[in-house]
Design an enzyme around this catalytic site. Structure first.
Site, PDB file in Angstrom:
ATOM      1  N   ASP A  86       0.832  -1.202   0.000  1.00  0.00           N
ATOM      2  CA  ASP A  86       0.000   0.000   0.000  1.00  0.00           C
ATOM      3  C   ASP A  86       0.868   1.255   0.000  1.00  0.00           C
ATOM      4  OD1 ASP A  86      -2.370   1.343  -0.068  1.00  0.00           O
ATOM      5  OD2 ASP A  86      -2.963   0.896   1.985  1.00  0.00           O
ATOM      6  N   GLU A  89       3.072   4.793  -4.157  1.00  0.00           N
ATOM      7  CA  GLU A  89       3.280   5.765  -5.241  1.00  0.00           C
ATOM      8  C   GLU A  89       4.676   6.410  -5.193  1.00  0.00           C
ATOM      9  OE1 GLU A  89       0.553   5.731  -3.229  1.00  0.00           O
ATOM     10  OE2 GLU A  89      -0.858   4.903  -4.674  1.00  0.00           O
ATOM     11  N   ASP A 154      -8.344   4.260  -3.088  1.00  0.00           N
ATOM     12  CA  ASP A 154      -9.361   4.556  -2.071  1.00  0.00           C
ATOM     13  C   ASP A 154     -10.587   5.218  -2.714  1.00  0.00           C
ATOM     14  OD1 ASP A 154      -7.496   3.569  -0.356  1.00  0.00           O
ATOM     15  OD2 ASP A 154      -6.914   5.499   0.487  1.00  0.00           O
TER      16      ASP A 154
END
Length: 476
Positions: A86, A89, A154
């Site tokens: 998670d 990025e 999300d």
């Protein structure tokens, strides 16, 4: 706990993130081993994140890769079955930071990609007999080479959040990332809407990964829903398991040819410019036409039926003519799903988890259509465990074909077996749909056999014996 879950066929997937907090017991070790991104002077780059004050693992640096992988390795040895990467990025990575491959801004878009490669390479070297499960929020062109399974992040727990998901998945599938999917039910916000939840789960059956997930404000797990919603969710989950043979074959096609699992309609009609921007409906593999319901209170919707075949309602059996646009009634129990005329759809009975998957007994649905004078299908099978099973010859492919004329339906089954696979006998329940009159005779390899009829469906027992082909003739 992990061992107990494994014994029940439940795999543990852990969420991991590449941030090391300065308050973590791992912080000083990470500093001493020089595995973190640095500032311009070569010191660990520290910054405030919503978890706290943190540094970031430098996955471009050999020392960083080794240190980070060893944490994964230890947990795999404890029985962890997969990984959820998670915030890769990275979600927050200030421009002033440096990595072994460049500045934060220079490497930002390839961080998640490199992280996935690190895990894949680790499995390849240390666990070569294990298929890795690598779920990642961030990647780059070619990340599919590392087995990355991406999701759309999300997303809003709202109808607007759902509306964008089919298009996102279709776009990513065409870019090679065939397993793009969403948090079923939506992730962000406290919006409580059981209709939205069920519509998202219904769509979920016909997209790459079935995985409800959300913030804690409203539980995403079906077990926490009311009795009615829970029952509706259960039906969708059961259908997903029943679809495993078909879906596993789609996974094989993606591995073998790069074909997306979700396919835009212009794959079917490449000269039809009207379909170039169409994402209201899509193909799930080659045989299913799916129209998600992405708005509240919908009781009917418009569906275009591609002109190559007639199509049959997956739930009611109703026929829809090729090349026609129709207004279709919509049920609360399912989204509109249609099967191509002439298609072969392999399915199994509901199982508890994929560890119970077997083709010792399975159903094969054939959707007879008088206009589909010939058709082909296949079912891929391996042990579900061996990495690169097809490339190693550790597989079998059951091939299906049909030939139809006014008097006889001829169906054939034969098996191609890889050099390293031990094929076993299989009991197949052949279900032939859309037969309006009882056949005069059915034979398998020339011998008459008993069969059952249920409305317009024939039920024919077939035994697939090792090394033997089957030819089923249905005299109309």
């Amino acid at each position: 706990m992990i061992t107990d879950l494994n014994n029940k066929g439940v795999k543990t997937v852990l969420i991991t993130e590449p941030f090391i907090l300065t308050t973590s017991s791992k912080w000083q070790e990470a500093v001493d081993k020089k595995v973190l991104a640095t500032d311009k002077d070569g010191n660990p780059f520290k910054y405030d994140f919503y978890f706290g004050n943190t540094g970031l693992v430098d996955v471009f640096k050999p020392e960083g890769k080794t240190w980070f992988w060893n944490i994964y390795k230890d947990l795999i040895n404890q029985g962890v079955g997969g990984w959820w990467g998670d915030l890769g990025e990275p979600e927050v990575f200030p421009s002033a930071a440096f990595t072994a491959q460049g500045t934060a801004d220079e490497v930002h878009n390839i961080y998640g990609h490199t992280w996935a490669k690190m895990i894949r390479d680790g499995y390849k070297n240390d666990f070569p007999t294990v298929r890795p499960f690598i779920l990642m929020r961030a990647g780059y062109s070619g990340s599919q080479n590392y087995g990355m399974i991406p999701w759309s992040g999300d997303v809003s727990r709202s109808w607007e959040g759902l509306q964008s998901q089919p298009e996102i998945a279709l776009q990513m599938g065409m870019q090679g990332m065939a397993y793009m999917h969403s948090d079923l039910g939506g992730f962000a916000g406290d919006y409580f809407d059981n209709e939205l939840y069920i519509r998202w789960l219904q769509y979920g059956v016909f997209q790459p990964v079935y995985r409800p997930h959300a913030q804690e404000d409203v539980a995403s797990e079906p077990v926490y829903k009311d009795i009615v919603t829970k029952a509706k969710a259960k039906k969708q989950i059961e259908l997903r398991y029943q679809m495993l043979p078909y879906n596993y074959t789609l996974a094989f096609e993606n591995n073998n040819k790069g074909l997306p699992l979700m396919r835009p309609l212009f794959f079917e009609e490449q000269q039809n410019e009207k379909l170039l921007n169409s994402c209201d409906s899509y193909l799930w593999g080659n045989e299913f036409l799916v129209t998600p319901i992405t708005k509240a209170g919908v009781t009917s919707t418009t569906v275009y039926f591609p002109k190559s075949n007639n199509w049959y309602d997956f739930y009611t059996g109703a026929k829809h003519e090729a090349g026609v646009t129709e207004n279709i009634p919509v049920s609360a129990d399912n989204i509109p799903v249609f099967v191509r005329g002439g298609a072969f759809i392999p399915m199994i009975k509901t199982i508890q988890n994929t560890a119970k998957y077997s083709l010792a007994n399975f159903d094969l649905h054939f959707y007879f259509d008088e206009k589909a004078t010939s058709s082909f299908g296949k079912l891929y099978n391996d042990d579900g465990l061996t990495p690169n099973a097809f490339e190693k010859g550790a597989y079998e492919i059951i091939n299906f074909s049909s030939n139809v004329n006014a008097k006889v339906i001829t169906l054939k089954m034969n098996t191609t077996v890889g050099k390293s696979f031990n094929s076993a006998e299989k009991n197949v329940t052949l279900l032939v749909h859309n037969i309006s009159a009882k056949p005069t005779k059915i034979t398998i390899n020339g011998a008459n056999i008993d069969f059952k009829t249920n409305a317009t469906t024939l039920e024919i027992p077939v035994v697939l014996k090792k090394g033997l082909d089957n030819e089923i003739k249905i005299q109309l």
